[in-house]
Design an enzyme around this catalytic site. Structure first.
Site, short mmCIF file in Angstrom:
data_model
loop_
_atom_site.label_atom_id
_atom_site.label_comp_id
_atom_site.label_asym_id
_atom_site.label_seq_id
_atom_site.Cartn_x
_atom_site.Cartn_y
_atom_site.Cartn_z
N ASP A 100 0.61 -1.19 -0.06
CA ASP A 100 0.00 -0.02 -0.03
C ASP A 100 0.79 1.26 0.06
O ASP A 100 1.86 1.33 0.91
CB ASP A 100 -0.86 0.07 1.35
CG ASP A 100 -2.09 0.76 1.07
OD1 ASP A 100 -2.01 1.59 0.61
OD2 ASP A 100 -3.31 0.21 1.56
N ASP A 202 -2.91 4.86 -1.82
CA ASP A 202 -3.90 5.55 -1.29
C ASP A 202 -4.56 6.92 -1.69
O ASP A 202 -3.56 7.66 -2.05
CB ASP A 202 -3.36 5.79 0.09
CG ASP A 202 -4.30 6.03 1.23
OD1 ASP A 202 -5.16 5.21 1.52
OD2 ASP A 202 -4.01 7.16 1.84
N GLU A 265 -6.76 3.93 -5.63
CA GLU A 265 -8.00 3.90 -4.62
C GLU A 265 -8.63 5.41 -5.14
O GLU A 265 -8.03 6.51 -4.77
CB GLU A 265 -7.53 4.37 -3.17
CG GLU A 265 -8.82 4.29 -2.25
CD GLU A 265 -8.74 4.98 -1.02
OE1 GLU A 265 -9.65 4.66 -0.13
OE2 GLU A 265 -7.59 5.63 -0.60
N HIS A 327 -11.23 -2.22 4.06
CA HIS A 327 -11.14 -1.70 5.45
C HIS A 327 -11.85 -0.51 5.97
O HIS A 327 -11.73 -0.18 7.11
CB HIS A 327 -9.59 -1.85 5.99
CG HIS A 327 -9.12 -0.82 5.23
ND1 HIS A 327 -8.76 -0.67 3.79
CD2 HIS A 327 -8.32 0.47 5.59
CE1 HIS A 327 -8.20 0.22 3.35
NE2 HIS A 327 -7.92 1.05 4.46
N ASP A 328 -12.50 0.07 5.11
CA ASP A 328 -12.74 1.44 5.17
C ASP A 328 -14.47 1.38 5.01
O ASP A 328 -15.25 2.18 5.46
CB ASP A 328 -12.54 2.47 4.16
CG ASP A 328 -11.08 2.83 4.21
OD1 ASP A 328 -10.54 2.90 5.37
OD2 ASP A 328 -10.42 3.14 3.21
C1 NOJ Z 1 -7.83 5.75 2.66
C2 NOJ Z 1 -7.35 4.45 3.47
O1 NOJ Z 1 -7.98 3.28 3.16
C3 NOJ Z 1 -8.09 4.59 4.74
O2 NOJ Z 1 -7.74 3.63 5.61
C4 NOJ Z 1 -7.19 5.75 5.25
O3 NOJ Z 1 -7.55 6.35 6.46
C5 NOJ Z 1 -7.14 7.24 4.38
N1 NOJ Z 1 -6.95 6.68 2.95
C6 NOJ Z 1 -5.93 7.99 4.85
O4 NOJ Z 1 -4.81 7.41 4.36
#
Ligand code: NOJ
Length: 531
Positions: A100, A202, A265, A327-328
């Protein structure tokens, strides 16, 4: 696997959230040695690549998305030696490894930021985004942090605000500064030289902000149940035209190496998302397509629209991809319930394009309710009720104390149902979600029509059923998904006469079917090999 397609086109990606996958030393937090111990499982399951959320040195304000050293491994996860061993062990099993990359921001404890905040004259000052206070002493503009509160924090010592689109402990890098770019490109080279197979990048669409940092306009449709940052439209803090030039540079670095992949992402509707393939397919290989993650109404009509609009929007040669969870985001089983989660798994693994599967979804893990005193996610702490801890609970490996995840106290609570819903139990059950997932992965591997074939929607005449054909040469597979809670009787004789069931979400059906009278039970999905 197809010879004419690259590994990341024909393969399936599995996301590991390393804190929650497997603990090897009893501290309650997953680690690299833990992952190594589960590689045989991943090989048995049949995925092709793992993407591991950040493992770098970090104060863990955002559990690794706040990086203090991009080329170091955090002791929580192990050592560089452990990482090298993981890479070698994964490659020995034919599994690719994606890391990542977190280029938008560092930790405030990264030496670059420590140096930058030391004085306004610091050589690193311009590596971050600093502004004087507004005339009233407040922040320079109205931008909001994605985690809640303002996107600016005041630095007493130097009398300016710094920008952080996320936590105050995650200052945004200034990607308009060529030195920042060069430094991150060297980070990429460091890991690519080691042999990592690519990166998930990210918030790549946020790297460049509008040069004048204007106020964002209000979002008039915002309601209090939504995350606080949606009170403003994100017009000037993301998706700026100049970001594409930066992404092309990032791609050029990956192109210095063979067959690496970049996955960006990007939360965006398909019409805008596809711009991130680049005009010459020279940006990210796979702009993450989250349109099934953000979909509110899980029904045949809505899902078909998502799939068809994406297929229409894709540029020539742009390779599709699909995601159901990460994970979000709340887990798929919690969003749609278990019967539809099985259907969703069949959808994910039979659509055209690279699927990414989130750890635990293969056993139908649910979001785990987190009591207020156990909330640790920075978003959950700043925006109560919107935290991401529930979808990050430890993997449920078996029914033993600690769920096979740890011998210690897990960093997040285990699910109440882990004694029943776990990998070991489902492995023994030929009808389990795990058996279904493994079967679909095998089918996908064996059938070029599924892993690299063409896609065409099929009219079913039933608004509960979404169906499509996947074809490659003479191979024709029909996928029919009944989103309805009632049985469906379909006449699909327009696509063929007979076929053989090759996959069924209930894992209890094989054998011949007549397409003129195809029956689907409530929430049943079938893959039918056409004659
Ligand atoms: C996206 C990530 O998937 C998330 O978990 C993170 O908190 C934010 N970007 C900031 O890096």
């Amino acid at each position: 696997m197809s010879k004419t397609h690259l590994w990341w086109q024909a393969g399936v990606v599995y996301q590991i959230y390393p804190r929650s996958f497997q603990d090897s030393d009893g501290d309650g937090v997953g680690d690299l040695r833990g992952i190594i111990g589960r590689l045989d499982y991943l090989g048995w399951l049949g995925v092709d690549a793992i993407w591991i959320s950040p493992i770098y040195t970090s104060p863990m304000a955002d559990f690794g998305y706040d990086v203090a050293d991009y080329t170091g491994v955090d002791p929580t996860f192990g050592t560089m030696g452990d990482f090298d061993a993981l890479l070698e062990a994964a490659h020995a099993r034919g599994l690719r490894v994606l890391l990542d990359l977190v280029p938008n921001h560092t930790s405030d404890e990264h030496p670059w930021f420590v140096e930058a905040r030391a004085s306004r004259q610091s050589a690193y000052r311009d590596w971050y985004i600093w502004r004087d206070p507004a005339p009233d002493g407040g922040p320079p503009n109205n931008w909001l942090s994605y985690f809640g509160g303002p996107a600016w924090s005041f630095d007493e010592a130097t009398g300016q605000y710094y920008l952080h689109l996320f936590d105050p402990k995650q200052p945004d890098l200034n990607w308009r500064n060529p030195d920042v770019r060069a430094a991150i490109y060297d980070v990429m080279r460091f890991w690519l030289r080691k042999g990592v197979d690519g990166f998930r990048i990210d918030v790549i669409w946020m790297l460049i902000k509008h040069p004048d940092l204007p106020d964002n306009p209000p979002e008039l449709t915002w309601t209090p149940d939504q995350k606080p940052h949606y009170r403003l439209k994100h017009v000037y803090d993301q998706h700026q035209p100049e970001v594409h030039e930066v992404i092309r540079e990032i791609r050029a670095v990956a192109n210095e190496f063979d067959e690496r992949v970049l996955i960006g992402e990007i939360y965006m509707p398909v019409e805008d998302l596809v711009a991130y393939y680049g005009p010459q397919l020279d940006e990210v290989h796979l702009p993450f397509n989250f349109n099934l993650v953000t979909l509110k109404e899980w029904g045949a009509v809505a899902v078909r629209e998502v799939v068809e609009s994406y297929e229409r929007a894709l540029p020539d040669g742009g390779w599709p991809n699909w995601v159901l969870g990460n994970h979000d985001q709340p887990r798929i089983a919690s969003r749609v319930g278990h019967p539809l989660a099985r259907l969703a798994q069949m959808l994910l693994l039979t659509l055209r394009g690279t699927p990414t599967m989130y750890y635990g979804d293969e056993i139908g893990m649910e979001d785990v309710p987190i009591p207020p005193e156990r909330v640790v996610d920075p978003e959950g702490l700043r925006s109560p009720g919107h935290g991401r801890d529930p979808e990050r609970a430890p993997m449920q490996w078996d029914g033993e104390l600690g769920a096979g995840f740890t011998t210690g106290e897990p960093w997040l609570p285990l699910a109440d149902d882990y004694a029943l819903r776990n990998m070991a139990a489902q492995r023994e059950n030929p009808r389990s979600m795990l058996s279904l997932t493994r079967h679909l992965l095998e089918l996908r591997r064996m059938a070029p029509a599924l892993c690299v074939g063409d896609y065409a929607s099929v009219d079913t005449g039933d608004h509960h059923v979404f169906a499509y054909l996947r074809t490659s040469g003479p191979q024709r597979l029909l996928v029919a998904l009944n989103f309805g809670a009632v049985p469906a009787q379909l006449d699909l004789s327009a696509v063929g006469t007979r076929g053989t069931v090759a996959g069924c979400t209930y894992m209890d059906h094989s054998g011949p079917v007549e397409l003129a009278a195809l029956e689907l039970r409530p929430h049943e999905g079938l893959v039918v090999a056409l004659e």
